[in-house]
Scaffold this active site. Structure first.
Site: not given
Length: 760
Positions: A282-285
């Site tokens: 995933t991307d950040y959070t």
């Protein structure tokens, strides 16, 4: 529960039979390791936290150390230096039960400590060898400092200059973007990931991230699938075809479902249609952020992400904290967890980490292979090829290395900004400013006078937002009048003025969307005051996106777009200004005349009422603006040289080919000017009649050639059925029989053309 586990293990063995045939040694090793793992340890492999507060000598007492010991971490990112990385890896190898090594990732986007031009600038070189080489050097330096995974290349197609992350991509064209994606992946990964100077590549952001509504970061994306497949998907697929090891999911939604939990995207397209074998992060959070989209609570969205085909959770810790509960409740299966774990372990095996967890922790490499003299020399050369000469009236450039030169502007002595956005590993203090570069290149042959002239913007808060992460412009507390008067005093004593203006490094990039694409007003006023002195003015333009430059183009005799050229920027810009290097960059994204034209791009569709004239004359009941011309200020593929090139004698090998034949296209290019130079010869095709409407022209080939003054080269292209294919309304990839136009020239407005037919 035990029956479910037994069934899942059996399904796991069956599902990986084909992969076992491809790499039986890896398959055996990973299967045996997984048989020893507890459920908590498996879920831990899917967790990718940031390094947080880890510092050298404090790894064991850091917040993350306990989780590593418990086997609850699969990798870390944004931890820099081989010493720190070795300390953290030792925790995993010496204190965790199964001694599974960690991945160490970083945003190595356009270089490591030796920094290259921002990706949009790098793409403007149109030189695949140099682009690949920049990735090789980045991998060499990053791997020497302990990094084994980069979140690059970013291959999002974008026709949206308001979106700040156009700076991080390769522009608007799917064909060129695909070639660059391939070159970058090959540069990072090489031909053998077990070598200690290659690293995992991660193509991002899958998918469509470059088309946000209103150009606003993280915003909704909505488009037809036929546009996805024809215009936005190709560079991602090219990266997959090149063997990219990992893919990063995008923040935006697709068909109303966030990409991070979009099973059609992550499983049907990426794995089933394209055959991707690596893992998806995933991307950040991004997982917890799906709750804001309105998809569900953390447990719900985490389960949806896993089932969609996400293997690693960056920072969100949704997998770590909820998957066990979801498994107990039957919301995910053990097979789905096992499949994800397997792919993470495969990547670690391919990197050789199980054989040697410390293969990237050689302190001698860190001392001798980072920011070397040879790497910096290559970065300087690559940077010079990225710059685009937009205007050069009366051959004002190149400048002579003599007389007195006034260098004026807030970007003139701004070394912290030279590397541009997403240069997280760069030591800003080592970058070369334009002032330092010009002084170095001219030596004692010319006199360089300097004045700041203005701040970046009258709004101090805007300047602060545009100079984050230590990229200060050292805002001057003097009044506008005091700054301007100082500049004018040196201007009148000069033979020529070089105005260093534009954006600061962080005025483009992530979360740097803009509603105004012009140079800040205070800089425009400075430029006009300099022009009024009557001295010849060269605008050196710093930018991470297309800007609206109507006033500048009308009034300034010479404009050189230098983007943000990296750690060696000042030297490379000076090389071009003084003619040691002849500019050869070409735009990879269209520059509009006004913000109201956005989105504007060359490979658009026709309307039923296209504007017939090419002179900007308004026609009622045609597709045009009442207050602006249709065409851009600078088209895709545009860029001047200090020399001139003449195209002629366009020929094709046949006026009709079958689907099994190759069409040979030749054109003569003559250097008719007074300098040796490089030219990007571009070939475009138009499919005149299709079952669905086709673009007015599409890039299908290019070659960057070097031609000495007075010489001629014959350039050859090969066109096959594959070059004529597109996705039709049924999403079938087809080439339809019929007539095609070929255009060859120096930009997307190429005028030399001919016609051929594809038979049944």
């Amino acid at each position: 529960m035990k029956l479910q586990q037994n069934i899942s293990i059996l399904l796991l063995i069956v599902s990986f039979t084909i992969q076992a045939q491809q790499n039986p040694a890896r398959e055996k090793f990973v299967n045996e390791l997984m048989a020893k793992m507890t459920l908590d340890e498996k879920i831990g492999q899917l967790n990718l936290p940031t390094s947080g507060d880890i510092t050298t000598g404090q790894a064991n007492s850091s917040n993350i150390a306990k989780k590593i010991e418990e086997g609850k971490v699969g990798g870390l990112f944004n931890i820099k230096s081989v010493q720190k990385i070795k300390e953290v890896q030792k925790i995993a190898i010496e204190k965790s039960r199964l001694k599974i090594p960690l991945l160490f990732g970083m945003d190595v986007i356009h270089g490591y400590e030796t920094t290259f031009p921002i990706p949009l600038g790098l793409s403007s070189s149109w030189n695949m060898d140099l682009i690949k080489r920049s990735a090789q050097i980045a991998a060499q330096e990053a791997s020497a400092d302990g990094i084994n995974w980069t979140f690059s290349p970013m291959v999002d197609i974008s026709r949206e200059p308001r979106w700040g992350r156009v700076s991080e991509g390769s522009g608007e064209d799917p064909y060129l973007g695909s070639q660059i994606a391939k070159a970058m992946v090959q540069g990072y990964q090489g031909d053998d990931l077990s070598k200690n100077n290659t690293i995992l590549s991660c193509v991002k952001h899958f998918a469509l991230y470059g088309a946000p509504e209103a150009g606003r970061e993280y915003n909704t994306v909505d488009m037809s699938r036929i546009r996805m497949y024809n215009d936005y998907f190709p560079p991602y697929k090219a990266a997959v075809d090149a063997g990219v090891s990992s893919v990063m999911a995008s923040f935006n939604e697709i068909d109303g479902i966030p990409a991070t939990c979009n099973k059609w995207l992550m499983t049907d397209v990426l794995r089933k249609q394209w055959g991707f074998k690596g893992f998806v992060v995933t991307d950040y959070t991004a997982i917890p952020e799906m709750s804001e989209h309105g998809i569900g609570d953390l447990q719900t969205v985490s389960a949806l992400a896993l089932k969609a085909g996400i293997e690693m959770d960056m920072v969100g810790e949704g997998f770590l904290t909820t998957l066990k509960k979801s498994l107990d409740e039957g919301k995910v299966t053990l097979t789905e967890i096992n499949n994800a774990v397997k792919l993470i372990l495969n990547a670690k095996y391919d990197l050789g980490l199980f054989q040697d967890p410390y293969k990237y922790c050689d302190l001698n490499r860190a001392k001798t292979e980072i920011f070397t003299k040879s790497n910096r020399a290559e970065a300087r050369k690559i940077a010079s090829e990225s710059m685009v000469l937009l205007k050069n009236k009366n051959q004002l450039l190149p400048l002579k290395k003599s007389g007195t030169i006034a260098l004026i502007g807030p970007l003139a002595d701004a070394k912290e900004n030279m590397a541009g956005t997403w240069s997280v590993a760069t030591k800003q203090e080592n970058s070369i400013s334009l002032l330092a570069g010009m002084k170095s290149v001219v030596g004692t042959s010319a006199k360089i006078l300097y004045a700041k002239g203005s701040n970046l913007d009258d709004d101090a808060a805007l300047e602060e937002r545009g100079t984050m992460f230590g990229k200060t412009l050292h805002r001057d507390s003097r009044t506008k009048e005091e700054l301007l008067n100082e500049a004018l005093k040196i201007a009148i004593h000069s033979d020529v003025i070089v105005a260093a203006l534009g954006e600061s490094a962080e005025l483009s990039g992530e979360c740097s969307s803009r509603t105004n694409l012009e140079i800040p007003q205070t800089q425009k006023e400075l430029l006009q005051a300099l022009l009024k002195t009557g001295k010849p003015v060269v605008l050196v333009l710093f930018n991470g996106r297309p800007l609206v430059l109507n006033q500048e183009n009308d009034t300034v005799p010479a404009i050189l777009d230098v983007w943000f050229a990296g750690s060696e920027a000042g030297l490379a810009i000076a090389d071009v200004l003084f003619g040691d290097e002849n500019p050869s960059g070409k735009l990879t994204i269209t520059f509009p005349r006004s913000l109201g034209q956005v989105p504007i791009y060359y490979n658009h569709k026709n309307t039923g009422r296209p504007l017939g004239n090419k002179d900007g004359v308004f026609e009622k009941f045609k597709s045009n603006y009442i207050d602006e011309r249709n065409e851009p200020l600078f088209p895709f593929g545009y860029g001047l040289s200090y020399t001139t090139f003449e195209y002629s004698n366009l020929k094709i090998s046949s006026t009709k080919i079958s689907t099994s034949q190759t069409l040979k296209v030749t054109v003569d290019v003559v250097n008719t000017g007074n300098f040796d130079g490089k030219e990007v010869v571009q070939l475009y095709i138009r499919d005149l009649v299709g079952s669905v409407t086709r673009p007015v022209r599409e890039l299908k080939g290019f070659q960057k050639i070097a031609i000495k003054k007075g010489e001629k080269q014959t350039v050859t292209f090969q066109i096959t059925e594959e070059d004529l294919k597109f996705y039709n309304s049924d999403l079938q990839f087809v080439a339809e029989p019929g007539q095609f136009e070929i255009f060859v020239g120096s930009n997307s407005n190429a005028e030399l053309k001919t016609l051929f037919e594809l038979g049944q």
